[in-house]
Design an enzyme around this catalytic site. Structure first.
Site, PDB file in Angstrom:
ATOM      1  N   PHE A 129      93.244 -22.449  24.346  1.00  0.00           N
ATOM      2  CA  PHE A 129      93.597 -21.741  25.574  1.00  0.00           C
ATOM      3  C   PHE A 129      93.814 -22.764  26.672  1.00  0.00           C
ATOM      4  O   PHE A 129      92.930 -23.567  26.965  1.00  0.00           O
ATOM      5  CB  PHE A 129      92.497 -20.762  25.994  1.00  0.00           C
ATOM      6  CG  PHE A 129      92.874 -19.977  27.220  1.00  0.00           C
ATOM      7  CD1 PHE A 129      93.709 -18.870  27.122  1.00  0.00           C
ATOM      8  CD2 PHE A 129      92.423 -20.351  28.482  1.00  0.00           C
ATOM      9  CE1 PHE A 129      94.086 -18.151  28.258  1.00  0.00           C
ATOM     10  CE2 PHE A 129      92.791 -19.645  29.619  1.00  0.00           C
ATOM     11  CZ  PHE A 129      93.625 -18.539  29.499  1.00  0.00           C
ATOM     12  N   ASP A 214      92.055 -31.149  27.425  1.00  0.00           N
ATOM     13  CA  ASP A 214      91.834 -30.042  28.357  1.00  0.00           C
ATOM     14  C   ASP A 214      90.332 -29.860  28.514  1.00  0.00           C
ATOM     15  O   ASP A 214      89.677 -29.266  27.659  1.00  0.00           O
ATOM     16  CB  ASP A 214      92.498 -28.763  27.832  1.00  0.00           C
ATOM     17  CG  ASP A 214      92.303 -27.587  28.792  1.00  0.00           C
ATOM     18  OD1 ASP A 214      91.456 -27.687  29.706  1.00  0.00           O
ATOM     19  OD2 ASP A 214      92.993 -26.557  28.609  1.00  0.00           O
ATOM     20  N   LYS A 243      87.911 -25.168  36.843  1.00  0.00           N
ATOM     21  CA  LYS A 243      86.663 -24.401  36.770  1.00  0.00           C
ATOM     22  C   LYS A 243      85.516 -25.105  37.512  1.00  0.00           C
ATOM     23  O   LYS A 243      85.472 -25.064  38.729  1.00  0.00           O
ATOM     24  CB  LYS A 243      86.317 -24.094  35.309  1.00  0.00           C
ATOM     25  CG  LYS A 243      87.324 -23.104  34.687  1.00  0.00           C
ATOM     26  CD  LYS A 243      86.828 -22.418  33.429  1.00  0.00           C
ATOM     27  CE  LYS A 243      87.708 -21.223  33.082  1.00  0.00           C
ATOM     28  NZ  LYS A 243      88.653 -21.455  32.006  1.00  0.00           N
TER      29      LYS A 243
HETATM   30  C1  LIG Z   1      90.124 -21.326  31.976  1.00  0.00           C
HETATM   31  C2  LIG Z   1      90.849 -22.360  31.225  1.00  0.00           C
HETATM   32  C3  LIG Z   1      92.169 -22.733  31.574  1.00  0.00           C
HETATM   33  C4  LIG Z   1      92.929 -22.018  32.661  1.00  0.00           C
HETATM   34  O1  LIG Z   1      92.332 -22.203  33.902  1.00  0.00           O
HETATM   35  P1  LIG Z   1      92.707 -21.195  35.116  1.00  0.00           P
HETATM   36  O2  LIG Z   1      91.938 -21.795  36.262  1.00  0.00           O
HETATM   37  O3  LIG Z   1      92.269 -19.846  34.719  1.00  0.00           O
HETATM   38  O4  LIG Z   1      94.158 -21.290  35.336  1.00  0.00           O
HETATM   39  C5  LIG Z   1      92.761 -23.758  30.879  1.00  0.00           C
HETATM   40  N1  LIG Z   1      92.115 -24.381  29.881  1.00  0.00           N
HETATM   41  C6  LIG Z   1      90.865 -24.055  29.508  1.00  0.00           C
HETATM   42  C7  LIG Z   1      90.197 -24.807  28.418  1.00  0.00           C
HETATM   43  C8  LIG Z   1      90.199 -23.024  30.155  1.00  0.00           C
HETATM   44  O5  LIG Z   1      88.959 -22.685  29.782  1.00  0.00           O
END
Ligand SMILES: *Cc1c(COP(=O)(O)O)cnc(C)c1O
Length: 389
Positions: A129, A214, A243
């Site tokens: 994700f 990521d 986050k």
């Molecule tokens: C939450 C998340 C995203 C997206 O972040 P947003 O601030 O919701 O755009 C991307 N990568 C990972 C691993 C995430 O947990």
């Protein structure tokens, strides 16, 4: 009739009006232990006085100036991130999705500037994700995210998570970058092992492919190191964070080596809000707290305690829970009961967890969680499990 809020979320009937540390209070006066932190966001707890002070002090001075001008707090935060990581340079965003967009653009531009204009392939992993923009959903490839949204941008492919041979087979002379979460979050709290990240780095080094980590969910101390990849001693070329770095204030960033960022010169990218004074005031305060060995040692100690207690909980309720996995304070309990039912039973028992893929519930407490909170969390999770057993 459509609700005035676009109905893309199945919202739980919980209406929180204030928080403190790991606790949330709903409008009806009930207190909930928050083991989700808004999905790994409120890194230092709710209403953290240090962050509140940093934000309100800045709010009294200056909220916003354009990136057309110098922003001292942004410079300070970039310096902190560079000093604490593999990176040489940082671009600030408001979210993880925007960080994913830039990471992908940066990797493609790197190859374009080398004259390899068709080297734009991005290899991602099943269950990953990276956000909800068109490029980020294309990276995931998951039908539930892409279906109905028209032609996806070209060049994205997915390989099974954890299979190095599949990566080796997928990398071609058209591959710009590999993008991976060192610990898959939404996919169900799936850690990579050190050998796997080392293997990816070797594949990238042998082919020139850029490696993007990521760390939007697993970074910022969550696994007990400032960044999760530090456990493996492997460094990426580009990394996304978001986050936790804002502790609840919208902030994200792309960190990169000078080489990987070489294509992103004047005018190649921008953001109105990214790295504005309010966000950076909070980001600096978060970094001051988290990027320090004593703080991270405490995260590891509490993570060990929580994990040990979770093992006991699972043994006590073998019909509800299967096993625990993850790293640091990024833990997933694989369930035998339906994970959504466990989360719901948790609400009844006054404890907040977050569902994830593979029938997992996620525990992502604030890194400032106390031993008493952990005890109470286990008690409440046990009550939830008892109600299902
Ligand atoms: C939450 C998340 C995203 C997206 O972040 P947003 O601030 O919701 O755009 C991307 N990568 C990972 C691993 C995430 O947990």
């Amino acid at each position: 009739m459509i609700s005035s809020v676009l109905p893309t979320y199945a919202r739980a009937p919980l209406n929180f009006i204030k928080g403190e540390g790991c606790w949330l209070e709903s409008a009806d006066g009930r207190r909930y232990l928050d083991l989700g932190s808004g999905i790994a966001v409120t890194l230092l707890g709710h209403a953290n006085p240090v962050l509140t002070e940093a934000l309100t002090e800045q709010a009294g001075k200056l909220w916003h100036v354009s990136n057309l001008y110098e922003i001292p707090g942004q410079q300070e935060l970039a310096d902190r991130l560079v000093a604490a990581s593999f990176a040489d340079t940082v671009f600030f965003t408001n979210s993880g999705t925007e960080a994913a967009e830039l990471a992908i653009k940066m990797a493609r531009k790197y190859w374009y500037d080398k004259g390899e204009v068709s080297r734009f392939g991005i290899i991602a992993f099943e269950g990953c994700f990276h956000g909800r923009s068109t490029a980020a959903i294309a990276a995931s490839g998951a039908e539930k995210m892409v279906k109905g949204f028209g032609p996806m941008p070209e060049g994205f492919s997915q390989v099974p998570f954890g299979d190095l041979d599949a990566v080796r087979a997928a990398v071609t002379d058209q591959t710009a970058a590999i993008i991976i979460e060192p610990v898959q979050g939404e996919g169900g709290i799936l850690p990579t092992d050190d050998a796997y990240l080392k293997g990816l780095r070797e594949i990238c080094d042998a082919t020139g492919t850029l490696l993007i980590f990521d760390e939007v969910q697993c970074g910022m101390g969550r696994t007990g190191k400032l960044f999760a990849h530090e456990w493996s001693c492997v460094t990426p070329d580009i990394m996304m964070v978001a986050k936790g770095i804002g502790g609840g204030f919208p902030l994200g960033a792309v960190l990169a080596t000078e080489t990987a960022a070489a294509g992103m010169g004047l005018g190649t990218h921008g953001s109105t809000y990214g790295g504005n004074p309010l966000a950076c005031a909070v980001g600096n305060a978060v970094m001051k707290e988290v990027a320090n060995d004593a703080f991270l040692a405490e995260v590891n100690r509490k993570a060990g305690l929580l994990r040990q207690k979770l093992e006991g909980l699972i043994a006590e309720f073998p019909d509800v829970f299967d096993s625990v996995r993850g790293a640091g304070l990024m833990l997933g309990i694989k369930c035998k009961a339906v994970n959504a039912d466990v989360v719901k039973a948790g609400y009844e028992a006054g404890v907040i967890t977050v569902p994830a893929g593979d029938n997992v519930i996620r525990l992502l407490p604030a890194l400032t969680v106390t031993e008493a909170d952990i005890e109470e969390g286990i008690t409440r999770l046990a009550a939830a499990a008892r109600s299902l057993a």
